[in-house]
Motif scaffolding. Structure first.
Motif, short mmCIF file in Angstrom:
data_model
loop_
_atom_site.label_atom_id
_atom_site.label_comp_id
_atom_site.label_asym_id
_atom_site.label_seq_id
_atom_site.Cartn_x
_atom_site.Cartn_y
_atom_site.Cartn_z
N ALA A 26 -2.77 6.23 0.23
CA ALA A 26 -3.70 5.91 1.31
C ALA A 26 -3.77 7.02 2.35
O ALA A 26 -4.87 7.46 2.73
CB ALA A 26 -3.29 4.60 1.97
N MET A 60 -6.74 2.43 9.52
CA MET A 60 -6.51 3.86 9.73
C MET A 60 -7.83 4.60 9.95
O MET A 60 -7.91 5.54 10.76
CB MET A 60 -5.78 4.45 8.52
N GLY A 61 -8.87 4.18 9.24
CA GLY A 61 -10.16 4.83 9.45
C GLY A 61 -10.68 4.64 10.86
O GLY A 61 -11.16 5.60 11.49
N ARG A 102 -5.40 10.20 1.01
CA ARG A 102 -6.86 10.11 1.02
C ARG A 102 -7.40 10.33 2.43
O ARG A 102 -8.40 11.04 2.62
CB ARG A 102 -7.26 8.74 0.48
N MET A 103 -6.75 9.73 3.42
CA MET A 103 -7.18 9.91 4.81
C MET A 103 -7.03 11.37 5.24
O MET A 103 -7.88 11.92 5.95
CB MET A 103 -6.34 9.02 5.73
N THR A 126 0.86 -1.18 0.00
CA THR A 126 0.00 0.00 0.00
C THR A 126 0.89 1.23 0.00
O THR A 126 1.65 1.44 0.96
CB THR A 126 -0.91 0.02 1.23
N GLU A 136 -6.62 0.88 5.01
CA GLU A 136 -7.51 2.04 5.14
C GLU A 136 -8.60 1.79 6.19
O GLU A 136 -9.03 2.74 6.86
CB GLU A 136 -8.13 2.35 3.78
N GLU A 137 -9.01 0.53 6.34
CA GLU A 137 -9.97 0.24 7.40
C GLU A 137 -9.36 0.47 8.78
O GLU A 137 -9.98 1.05 9.67
CB GLU A 137 -10.49 -1.19 7.28
N GLN A 183 -4.43 -2.67 0.77
CA GLN A 183 -4.84 -1.27 0.89
C GLN A 183 -6.20 -1.15 1.58
O GLN A 183 -6.39 -0.25 2.41
CB GLN A 183 -4.89 -0.60 -0.49
N SER A 184 -7.14 -2.02 1.27
CA SER A 184 -8.45 -1.92 1.91
C SER A 184 -8.35 -2.19 3.41
O SER A 184 -8.99 -1.51 4.22
CB SER A 184 -9.44 -2.90 1.26
#
Length: 450
Positions: A306, A346-347, A309-310, A301, A343-344, A339-340
């Motif tokens: 990533a 980090m989200g 975007r965050m 990633t 991002e999950e 990457q998914s």
């Protein structure tokens, strides 16, 4: 002992030591016997010379010194001696004996006899003597003796020489064994390295690159790797399909609850229950993905994409809540994580930080000295007491119910990060005073190896 290298080296060394010890013992015994034979040959030759001299000069004993003319007999206490004894007890001796005398003859045998005894300096002597009939028919006892000290010193020198030679041979043998083991095990070392990076090799390993003895094992490993890849792909796809299938009825239920709430019905408990159900399902799906993930998978990633975007998303969210969000990270960094999933994670973590922050949230990513990527998310909220930190990553542990949520954000992040070989650490942030979440993630290779 499980190492083939250690077994081969140890076995080779033990075998070499055994061969060297046996060879040293055998050669030493042979050399000693040869040295003893030479010593006796010299002594018997000296005795024969003395017998001939006595036989030829029995009439004039004054000439015995000149007749037995070896110079070693002229040096006092040289270790080489002769002595002649007549039947009536007269004794003639070599000057080397000085005033000492060799032991008297035992019996009247005309056969040569050997015996050991102490000499003038209390050194061990080996003597040969026999009675000889001279011209006038009388018997004279002729005896010669030689010190065993020189023989013992020669044997010690011989043993030291042999030991040095065999030690050198042993050293070269061990080096040869190590070199041979290294050459023999090179294909296995290559196989081990290839297997350790199995997920970074598209299409498996080439059987032709390995010896015929290892080729069947390489075939089996290739089959196993492909089967594992297929199992993980199917498990992740099934988890995604199941999640998608459950989202539809969950959304319908949530819409129905919203309609009831708009009509004045109290459905808060039902909404909370549905929230917790969604969160638990989300956690379960995350675990399913984690179980189908290997920390050596060739996934990457780019943090530029990533985290960029965050950064844009949470900048807007923070502004809506009157808070600030800052992010700093070097360009070009890549983490070994889907990457998914990244991002999950980090989200969840940024959502938690923004929810609890009083006014500020900071994100920072950089490389550590040990070659990993450290991502730190810090806020100026109340933080978590030290005694409660262990509970924070456990399923459903809500440490404070004053804020909305299910208490599963950190737990989901922990499971996913751990599946990729990373770690999550919680601490108090020294700058902002709130919670600091540290993610240690492995660095992704810049490209697949050839």
């Amino acid at each position: 002992m499980t190492s083939l290298r250690a077994r081969a080296v140890t076995g080779g060394i033990l075998w070499a030591v055994a061969i060297i010890v046996l060879g040293l013992a055998g050669l030493s015994s042979y050399m000693t016997s040869q040295a003893q034979a030479r010593f006796l040959d010299v002594l018997e030759t000296r005795h024969s010379q003395a017998v001939v001299a006595v036989t030829n000069n029995s009439d004039t004993t004054d000439g015995l010194d000149r007749a037995i003319g070896d110079l070693v007999y002229q040096v006092p206490l040289s270790g080489q001696y002769w002595q002649v004894e007549t039947e009536d007890g007269k004794i003639y001796a070599s000057p080397s004996l000085v005033e000492a005398r060799l032991p008297a003859a035992i019996g009247r045998s005309e056969v040569a006899q050997r015996r050991e005894f102490l000499g003038p300096n209390n050194e061990s002597l080996l003597g040969i003597g026999r009675w000889v009939r001279v011209r006038d028919g009388s018997l004279w006892h002729v005896q010669v003796a030689a010190s065993l000290q020189s023989f013992d010193e020669e044997q010690m020198d011989l043993r030291r020489t042999l030991l040095t030679a065999f030690a050198f041979v042993a050293f070269m043998g061990v080096l040869g064994a190590l070199a041979q083991v290294a050459v023999v095990l090179r294909p296995l070392n290559k196989l081990r390295q290839d297997v350790s990076g199995k997920w970074e090799q598209d299409g498996g390993m080439k059987v032709a690159d390995y010896p015929v003895e290892v080729a069947p094992l390489v075939n089996d490993i290739n089959t196993l790797m492909e089967r594992n890849r297929d199992i993980m792909r199917r498990s992740r796809r099934q988890a995604a399909d199941l999640a998608h299938a459950i989202k539809t009825p969950s959304a319908i239920m949530r819409n129905e609850l919203d309609m009831l709430m708009m009509n004045g019905h109290d459905v808060h408990e039902a909404v909370d229950a549905l929230d917790r159900l969604d969160a638990q399902l989300k956690r379960s799906f995350a675990r399913m993905r984690a179980d189908g993930t290997d920390s050596t998978m060739v996934v990457a990633t780019p943090l530029d994409v990533a985290l960029g975007r965050m950064q844009r998303a949470f900048n807007a969210l923070a502004q809506n809540e009157g808070k600030t969000f800052t992010a700093s990270f070097d360009p070009g960094m890549r983490v070994r994580m889907d990457q998914s999933d990244f991002e999950e994670v980090m989200g969840n973590l940024l959502d938690n930080a923004l929810k609890w922050a009083a006014s500020e949230v900071r994100l920072k990513a950089d490389l550590t000295k040990d070659g990993q990527i450290m991502i730190t998310i810090a806020d100026d909220g109340p933080g978590i007491p030290k005694e409660e930190i262990a509970k924070a990553t456990q399923s459903g542990q809500r440490l404070d119910t004053s804020k909305p949520g299910t208490g599963l954000g950190l737990a989901i992040a922990h499971d996913l990060v751990h599946a990729y070989g990373g770690k999550i650490l919680l601490s108090k942030d020294e700058a902002l005073g709130g919670l600091a979440v540290h993610l240690r993630l492995p660095v992704a290779a810049s490209k697949r190896p050839d």
